[in-house]
Design a protein around this motif. Structure first.
Motif, short mmCIF file in Angstrom:
data_model
loop_
_atom_site.label_atom_id
_atom_site.label_comp_id
_atom_site.label_asym_id
_atom_site.label_seq_id
_atom_site.Cartn_x
_atom_site.Cartn_y
_atom_site.Cartn_z
N LEU A 43 27.72 -37.10 2.88
CA LEU A 43 26.91 -36.76 1.41
C LEU A 43 27.41 -35.60 0.85
CD1 LEU A 43 23.76 -38.85 1.52
CD2 LEU A 43 25.72 -39.40 0.63
N LYS A 44 27.33 -34.36 1.57
CA LYS A 44 27.56 -33.23 1.07
C LYS A 44 29.14 -33.07 0.59
CE LYS A 44 24.60 -30.04 3.43
NZ LYS A 44 24.48 -28.74 4.50
N SER A 45 29.92 -33.85 1.14
CA SER A 45 31.32 -33.88 0.79
C SER A 45 31.49 -34.78 -0.49
CB SER A 45 32.28 -34.47 1.92
OG SER A 45 32.13 -35.78 2.07
N VAL A 46 30.85 -35.67 -0.96
CA VAL A 46 30.75 -36.45 -2.02
C VAL A 46 29.86 -36.16 -3.28
CG1 VAL A 46 31.80 -38.20 -0.45
CG2 VAL A 46 29.54 -38.42 -1.15
N MET A 47 28.78 -35.83 -2.93
CA MET A 47 27.49 -35.82 -3.82
C MET A 47 27.82 -34.65 -4.94
SD MET A 47 24.33 -34.46 -1.59
CE MET A 47 23.48 -33.93 -3.14
N PRO A 48 27.62 -35.10 -6.06
CA PRO A 48 27.42 -33.83 -7.08
C PRO A 48 26.47 -32.92 -7.10
CG PRO A 48 27.39 -35.97 -8.28
CD PRO A 48 27.52 -36.26 -6.85
N VAL A 49 26.64 -31.84 -7.40
CA VAL A 49 25.33 -30.89 -7.29
C VAL A 49 25.12 -29.92 -8.66
CG1 VAL A 49 24.36 -29.03 -6.13
CG2 VAL A 49 25.67 -30.84 -4.63
N ALA A 50 26.41 -29.39 -9.07
CA ALA A 50 26.04 -28.64 -10.13
C ALA A 50 26.10 -29.53 -11.45
CB ALA A 50 27.25 -27.60 -10.32
N ALA A 51 25.33 -28.91 -12.68
CA ALA A 51 25.24 -29.60 -13.85
C ALA A 51 26.75 -29.83 -14.38
CB ALA A 51 24.36 -29.18 -14.63
N SER A 52 26.88 -30.73 -15.21
CA SER A 52 28.31 -31.03 -15.77
C SER A 52 28.31 -29.75 -16.94
CB SER A 52 28.42 -32.25 -16.70
OG SER A 52 29.52 -32.37 -17.44
N ASP A 53 29.38 -29.11 -17.03
CA ASP A 53 29.61 -28.44 -18.21
C ASP A 53 30.80 -28.45 -19.09
OD1 ASP A 53 31.57 -27.51 -16.58
OD2 ASP A 53 30.98 -25.55 -16.11
N TYR A 54 31.24 -29.67 -19.00
CA TYR A 54 32.82 -30.07 -19.91
C TYR A 54 32.35 -30.28 -21.35
CZ TYR A 54 36.88 -32.23 -21.55
OH TYR A 54 37.75 -32.49 -22.23
N LYS A 55 33.05 -29.58 -21.80
CA LYS A 55 32.85 -29.80 -23.43
C LYS A 55 34.53 -29.80 -23.97
CE LYS A 55 28.52 -27.21 -23.94
NZ LYS A 55 28.08 -26.12 -24.86
N PRO A 56 34.69 -30.76 -24.81
CA PRO A 56 36.33 -30.82 -25.65
C PRO A 56 36.22 -29.50 -26.37
CG PRO A 56 34.79 -32.82 -25.77
CD PRO A 56 34.05 -32.05 -25.23
N GLN A 57 37.71 -29.19 -26.20
CA GLN A 57 38.04 -28.21 -26.90
C GLN A 57 37.85 -28.17 -28.51
OE1 GLN A 57 41.45 -25.88 -25.63
NE2 GLN A 57 40.89 -26.49 -23.52
N ASP A 58 37.56 -27.20 -29.35
CA ASP A 58 37.70 -27.48 -30.79
C ASP A 58 39.19 -27.28 -31.06
OD1 ASP A 58 34.94 -27.86 -30.83
OD2 ASP A 58 34.78 -25.65 -31.05
N ILE A 59 39.71 -28.36 -31.58
CA ILE A 59 41.34 -28.36 -31.65
C ILE A 59 41.33 -29.18 -33.18
CG2 ILE A 59 42.22 -28.24 -29.25
CD1 ILE A 59 42.69 -31.21 -29.53
#
Length: 319
Positions: free
Chosen positions: A303-319
């Motif tokens: 589970l340590k190898s597959v589970m997400p831990v950190a919060a998502s921080d993805y944002k599309p770039q302003d283009i």
């Protein structure tokens, strides 16, 4: 997500030794069995209810190791027609959770008898012959709904915010529709404890179930199932052989990764995120062939190898 395990996974160890292993293994918390089908080797329910010093000592043992109490687990049949103690123990577990400041209690929905004069639990899993429908009406309308209306009120009175019902065979609530039906009737205190292992042997898909539960998903047990295709081909998944005789069974509980590989568990974690779930993965080790500590260590590593831990921080770039 956060990783922990059910205390009975190391039920042969004393309380302090079990917590020492939790700290060593790098998990964040432990879910503690209190009664029912567990001998509750790590929790004295009656003492915790009456003794403030015992409550302080229990919580202190976790705090000293920087561990959390994930939940209390009362995994019995609270609607058993001949054993009212199982229902009383669930109520006492809710009261104990209130005393300890624990907001989540894991439980089973319960399974009553088939009518008012019957003496044994009766699990209906087909729509024929016609008496099956009379049984279901009795169980739901006269037993299950009144009972859980009262239990939800008790939980609110004691500050328990979530009761996570395990989707488990031989219970009135055993799949997504039955969970949602009960939740609609008694309110959002009741939600699901999604354990993939049970859905596997009942022929459901835990990946789809996670999505279908949505905000009713309150807790997750991480447990795997080995599906023995050669036995299943001739016996089906309706299995009542000894849990200890793995080769003879069409399905068996097994260490994570031994039934379904890393890729499946990676998908499961992602589907949980898609459903909005970002809480505990609580490993429940019930593999009779592997050493309990070894099985737990292997499950944690997977589970340590597959589970997400950190919060998502993805944002599309302003283009």
């Amino acid at each position: 997500m956060k990783l922990g395990f059910v205390s009975d996974s190391l039920g042969g160890l004393p309380f302090e030794a079990m917590l020492d292993h939790a700290q060593r293994l790098g998990v964040s918390g432990v879910e503690v069995n209190t009664c029912g089908w567990s001998t509750a080797p790590h929790f004295d329910l009656s003492t915790i209810l009456r003794d403030k010093n015992a409550q302080k000592s229990f919580l202190g043992a976790f705090a000293d190791r920087e561990l959390e109490v994930i939940s209390l687990n009362a995994n019995g049949n609270p609607l058993h027609p001949q054993d009212p103690a199982q229902g009383q123990d669930l109520e006492d577990t809710i009261r104990a959770a209130g005393e300890l400041g624990i907001k989540t209690v894991c439980a089973m929905s319960g399974l009553p008898a088939g009518n008012a004069t019957d003496t044994v639990p009766n699990w209906v899993v087909s729509s024929w012959p016609p008496e099956t429908q009379a049984i279901l009406r009795y169980q739901w309308e006269e037993k299950l709904l009144p009972y859980w209306t009262r239990i939800v009120a008790l939980a609110r009175d004691h500050g328990v915010e979530r009761i996570a019902l395990e989707l488990h065979g031989n219970q009135c609530v055993y799949n997504v529709p039955s969970l949602l039906r009960l939740r609609e009737a008694v309110g959002p205190v009741v939600g699901a404890n999604l354990d993939p292992s049970h859905l596997f042997w009942m022929g459901a898909d835990p990946l789809v179930a996670a999505e279908a539960l949505g905000d009713a998903l309150y807790h997750v047990h991480a447990k795997d199932t080995f599906l023995n295709a050669r036995k299943q081909a001739v016996t089906s998944l309706l299995e009542n052989g000894s849990l200890m005789d793995i080769p003879a069974r069409s399905w068996s509980y097994i260490t994570l990764g031994f039934g379904h590989g890393e890729e499946w568990w990676r998908q499961f974690c992602y589907r949980l995120k898609m459903a909005g779930y970002d809480s505990w993965l609580s490993i429940e080790h019930e593999d009779v062939m592997l050493n309990s500590l070894e099985g737990l260590e292997r499950s944690i590593a997977l589970l340590k190898s597959v589970m997400p831990v950190a919060a998502s921080d993805y944002k599309p770039q302003d283009i």
